[in-house]
Design a protein around this motif. Structure first.
Motif, PDB file in Angstrom:
ATOM      1  N   ARG A  32       0.828  -1.203   0.000  1.00  0.00           N
ATOM      2  CA  ARG A  32       0.000   0.000   0.000  1.00  0.00           C
ATOM      3  C   ARG A  32       0.864   1.255   0.000  1.00  0.00           C
ATOM      4  NH1 ARG A  32      -2.752  -2.884  -2.220  1.00  0.00           N
ATOM      5  NH2 ARG A  32      -4.168  -4.330  -1.210  1.00  0.00           N
ATOM      6  N   HIS A  33       1.983   1.203   0.700  1.00  0.00           N
ATOM      7  CA  HIS A  33       2.936   2.311   0.626  1.00  0.00           C
ATOM      8  C   HIS A  33       3.380   2.516  -0.818  1.00  0.00           C
ATOM      9  CE1 HIS A  33       4.216   1.602   5.084  1.00  0.00           C
ATOM     10  NE2 HIS A  33       3.104   2.308   4.987  1.00  0.00           N
ATOM     11  N   PHE A  34       3.754   1.421  -1.468  1.00  0.00           N
ATOM     12  CA  PHE A  34       4.249   1.501  -2.843  1.00  0.00           C
ATOM     13  C   PHE A  34       3.199   2.102  -3.766  1.00  0.00           C
ATOM     14  CE2 PHE A  34       4.853   0.037  -7.133  1.00  0.00           C
ATOM     15  CZ  PHE A  34       6.216   0.113  -7.333  1.00  0.00           C
ATOM     16  N   GLU A  35       1.984   1.596  -3.692  1.00  0.00           N
ATOM     17  CA  GLU A  35       0.926   2.076  -4.588  1.00  0.00           C
ATOM     18  C   GLU A  35       0.649   3.562  -4.376  1.00  0.00           C
ATOM     19  OE1 GLU A  35      -1.621  -2.061  -5.222  1.00  0.00           O
ATOM     20  OE2 GLU A  35      -2.178  -0.688  -3.612  1.00  0.00           O
ATOM     21  N   TRP A  36       0.755   4.017  -3.141  1.00  0.00           N
ATOM     22  CA  TRP A  36       0.483   5.429  -2.887  1.00  0.00           C
ATOM     23  C   TRP A  36       1.637   6.313  -3.358  1.00  0.00           C
ATOM     24  CZ3 TRP A  36      -3.679   8.225  -1.484  1.00  0.00           C
ATOM     25  CH2 TRP A  36      -3.445   9.566  -1.170  1.00  0.00           C
ATOM     26  N   ILE A  37       2.844   6.033  -2.890  1.00  0.00           N
ATOM     27  CA  ILE A  37       3.960   6.952  -3.146  1.00  0.00           C
ATOM     28  C   ILE A  37       4.447   6.907  -4.587  1.00  0.00           C
ATOM     29  CG2 ILE A  37       4.730   6.938  -0.761  1.00  0.00           C
ATOM     30  CD1 ILE A  37       6.878   4.942  -1.494  1.00  0.00           C
ATOM     31  N   PHE A  38       4.127   5.830  -5.305  1.00  0.00           N
ATOM     32  CA  PHE A  38       4.587   5.751  -6.690  1.00  0.00           C
ATOM     33  C   PHE A  38       3.428   5.803  -7.691  1.00  0.00           C
ATOM     34  CE2 PHE A  38       8.488   3.569  -4.832  1.00  0.00           C
ATOM     35  CZ  PHE A  38       9.225   4.734  -4.849  1.00  0.00           C
ATOM     36  N   GLY A  39       2.287   6.315  -7.244  1.00  0.00           N
ATOM     37  CA  GLY A  39       1.230   6.733  -8.149  1.00  0.00           C
ATOM     38  C   GLY A  39       0.437   5.652  -8.837  1.00  0.00           C
ATOM     39  N   LEU A  40       0.167   4.557  -8.132  1.00  0.00           N
ATOM     40  CA  LEU A  40      -0.713   3.513  -8.671  1.00  0.00           C
ATOM     41  C   LEU A  40      -2.093   3.625  -8.039  1.00  0.00           C
ATOM     42  CD1 LEU A  40       1.582   0.351  -8.716  1.00  0.00           C
ATOM     43  CD2 LEU A  40       0.563   1.448 -10.703  1.00  0.00           C
ATOM     44  N   GLU A  41      -3.077   3.023  -8.686  1.00  0.00           N
ATOM     45  CA  GLU A  41      -4.393   2.913  -8.067  1.00  0.00           C
ATOM     46  C   GLU A  41      -4.337   1.858  -6.959  1.00  0.00           C
ATOM     47  OE1 GLU A  41      -7.197   4.798  -8.927  1.00  0.00           O
ATOM     48  OE2 GLU A  41      -5.596   5.898  -9.920  1.00  0.00           O
ATOM     49  N   TYR A  42      -5.333   1.895  -6.111  1.00  0.00           N
ATOM     50  CA  TYR A  42      -5.417   0.893  -5.045  1.00  0.00           C
ATOM     51  C   TYR A  42      -5.539  -0.513  -5.641  1.00  0.00           C
ATOM     52  CZ  TYR A  42      -7.333  -1.772  -1.145  1.00  0.00           C
ATOM     53  OH  TYR A  42      -7.560  -2.725  -0.185  1.00  0.00           O
ATOM     54  N   ASP A  43      -4.731  -1.436  -5.123  1.00  0.00           N
ATOM     55  CA  ASP A  43      -4.762  -2.842  -5.538  1.00  0.00           C
ATOM     56  C   ASP A  43      -4.436  -3.005  -7.020  1.00  0.00           C
ATOM     57  OD1 ASP A  43      -4.983  -5.499  -4.857  1.00  0.00           O
ATOM     58  OD2 ASP A  43      -7.117  -5.614  -5.316  1.00  0.00           O
ATOM     59  N   ALA A  44      -3.534  -2.162  -7.532  1.00  0.00           N
ATOM     60  CA  ALA A  44      -3.198  -2.198  -8.960  1.00  0.00           C
ATOM     61  C   ALA A  44      -1.734  -2.547  -9.203  1.00  0.00           C
ATOM     62  CB  ALA A  44      -3.513  -0.844  -9.598  1.00  0.00           C
ATOM     63  N   PHE A  45      -1.080  -3.165  -8.246  1.00  0.00           N
ATOM     64  CA  PHE A  45       0.326  -3.530  -8.444  1.00  0.00           C
ATOM     65  C   PHE A  45       0.440  -4.551  -9.580  1.00  0.00           C
ATOM     66  CE2 PHE A  45       4.299  -5.708  -7.770  1.00  0.00           C
ATOM     67  CZ  PHE A  45       5.148  -4.692  -7.382  1.00  0.00           C
ATOM     68  N   PRO A  46       1.369  -4.335 -10.530  1.00  0.00           N
ATOM     69  CA  PRO A  46       1.451  -5.202 -11.722  1.00  0.00           C
ATOM     70  C   PRO A  46       2.220  -6.501 -11.471  1.00  0.00           C
ATOM     71  CG  PRO A  46       3.076  -3.459 -11.891  1.00  0.00           C
ATOM     72  CD  PRO A  46       2.303  -3.186 -10.623  1.00  0.00           C
ATOM     73  N   TYR A  47       1.659  -7.376 -10.673  1.00  0.00           N
ATOM     74  CA  TYR A  47       2.364  -8.610 -10.309  1.00  0.00           C
ATOM     75  C   TYR A  47       2.756  -9.441 -11.531  1.00  0.00           C
ATOM     76  CZ  TYR A  47       1.134  -7.976  -5.375  1.00  0.00           C
ATOM     77  OH  TYR A  47       1.014  -7.501  -4.099  1.00  0.00           O
ATOM     78  N   THR A  48       1.847  -9.609 -12.471  1.00  0.00           N
ATOM     79  CA  THR A  48       2.085 -10.517 -13.591  1.00  0.00           C
ATOM     80  C   THR A  48       2.641  -9.818 -14.826  1.00  0.00           C
ATOM     81  OG1 THR A  48      -0.219 -10.248 -14.325  1.00  0.00           O
ATOM     82  CG2 THR A  48       0.267 -12.056 -12.794  1.00  0.00           C
TER      83      THR A  48
END
Length: 348
Positions: free
Chosen positions: A35-51
């Motif tokens: 959640r830190h990553f998504e906020w500070i690096f400008g992603l939407e919530y639950d949008a980390f590009p795992y795949t």
């Protein structure tokens, strides 16, 4: 040029490529930082590009475990790390709304350059620790011994990849590498990386959700239920901690003083109104006393208290209450004839 696909610790085994997911979907450690990553690096919530290819790369099967454990690492360039630092600072400290952040996509497109070094060093021997002797497989299949021990900054192996530098930064935040024995390598690679770590946010509350119990509103909806498992939210009722963003406060900051000043702005205005009403009442009550006590004629100090709503509201009201008690005591004593005429009271 050495590649993570051509490095192997074995001389008698063929190299087998495997996919390496930098941030694993199943990592419990990553859950603390995502959640830190998504906020500070400008992603939407639950949008980390795992795949996505931004998080996956092909490596030699036999070195994958060393990558996962941080014994062998790859570090972005100093320029990319400085851009990551600037984005983190901007998104973590300036905007108060998710849509005001600099976006993940603003960082640019790859491929990006990385430098390969060991992540663990023996402080006594100054040699790489836990990393076995490696061999680099050339294009003709020949295995050439490769050692990091005698490399300086210019001779360290480098490669390019579509894996995103910001994701690599998070990976190293989860498993911080040791300082390098070479001062030059440390200054050009390790220090720029740790500069980002030193500013990594420590807040617990999910910033995609405003803090509960507020008059401020936030109109932000990512189309899914946002949850927060911080201690603060867990103490609230489910209806409060999981309420929609339009019912919650538009402030989520780890700086308690900032929350006090910004998050209670409306409360200050209300307290200021009450304070001014009190001043009016006090003046009326003290009119009879003012004729014999010169300092009571001027209620400038009370006016100043009412104007100090940039201070913590509870402090303003406390100071007003202290002044009220002093003035009432002064009036009571005068009515009993305990003070001679024209004697000035002393207000501290």
């Amino acid at each position: 040029m050495v590649s993570l696909e051509t490095l192997t610790p074995f001389q008698d085994k063929p190299i087998e490529p495997r996919q390496f997911q930098v941030i694993s979907t199943w990592s419990f450690t990553a859950a603390r930082y995502i959640r830190h990553f998504e906020w500070i690096f400008g992603l939407e919530y639950d949008a980390f590009p795992y795949t996505s290819e931004l998080n996956t790369m092909s490596v030699s099967k036999d070195i994958r475990q060393y990558l996962e454990e941080g014994f062998l690492i790859f570090i972005p360039t100093a320029d990319d790390l400085e851009r990551a630092y600037e984005m983190l600072i901007y998104n973590n400290y300036r905007p108060r709304d998710p849509d005001e952040r600099k976006r993940f996509e603003d960082f640019g497109t790859g491929p990006w350059e990385y430098t390969i070094i060991p992540g663990r060093w023996d402080t006594r021997t100054k040699k790489s620790e836990f990393l076995p002797p490696l061999f680099d497989c050339s294009s003709d299949g020949t295995l050439v011994p490769f050692s990091f021990d005698d490399c300086d900054y210019d001779t360290l192996p480098r490669f390019t990849s579509a894996v995103h530098p910001l994701i690599v930064v998070m990976f190293h935040r989860m498993n911080i590498p040791d300082n390098h024995p070479s001062r030059t390598i440390q200054e050009k690679l390790i220090e720029p990386l740790k500069k980002v770590f030193r500013k990594w946010p420590q807040w617990q509350h999910n910033r995609f959700l405003p803090m509960p119990n507020t008059k401020f509103k936030r109109e932000y909806d990512v189309g899914r239920k946002i949850v927060c498992r911080c201690i603060y939210c867990s103490k609230n009722t489910p209806s409060t901690s999981t309420a929609s963003s339009s019912e919650l406060e538009d402030t989520c900051t780890d700086d308690e003083e900032e929350v006090e000043k910004e998050g209670r702005e409306e409360d200050y205005k209300e307290l200021s109104r009450i304070a001014n009403e009190r001043i009016s009442v006090w003046r009326g009550c003290l009119e009879g006393v003012a004729s014999i006590h010169d300092d009571v004629k001027h209620d400038d100090i009370l006016d100043r208290y009412a104007q100090e709503c940039t201070d913590a509201a509870d402090k303003v009201m406390l100071r007003q209450e202290e002044e009220r008690v002093k003035r009432e005591a002064l009036a009571a004593l005068d009515m009993q004839g305990d003070f001679p005429l024209k004697k000035k009271s002393r207000v501290v």
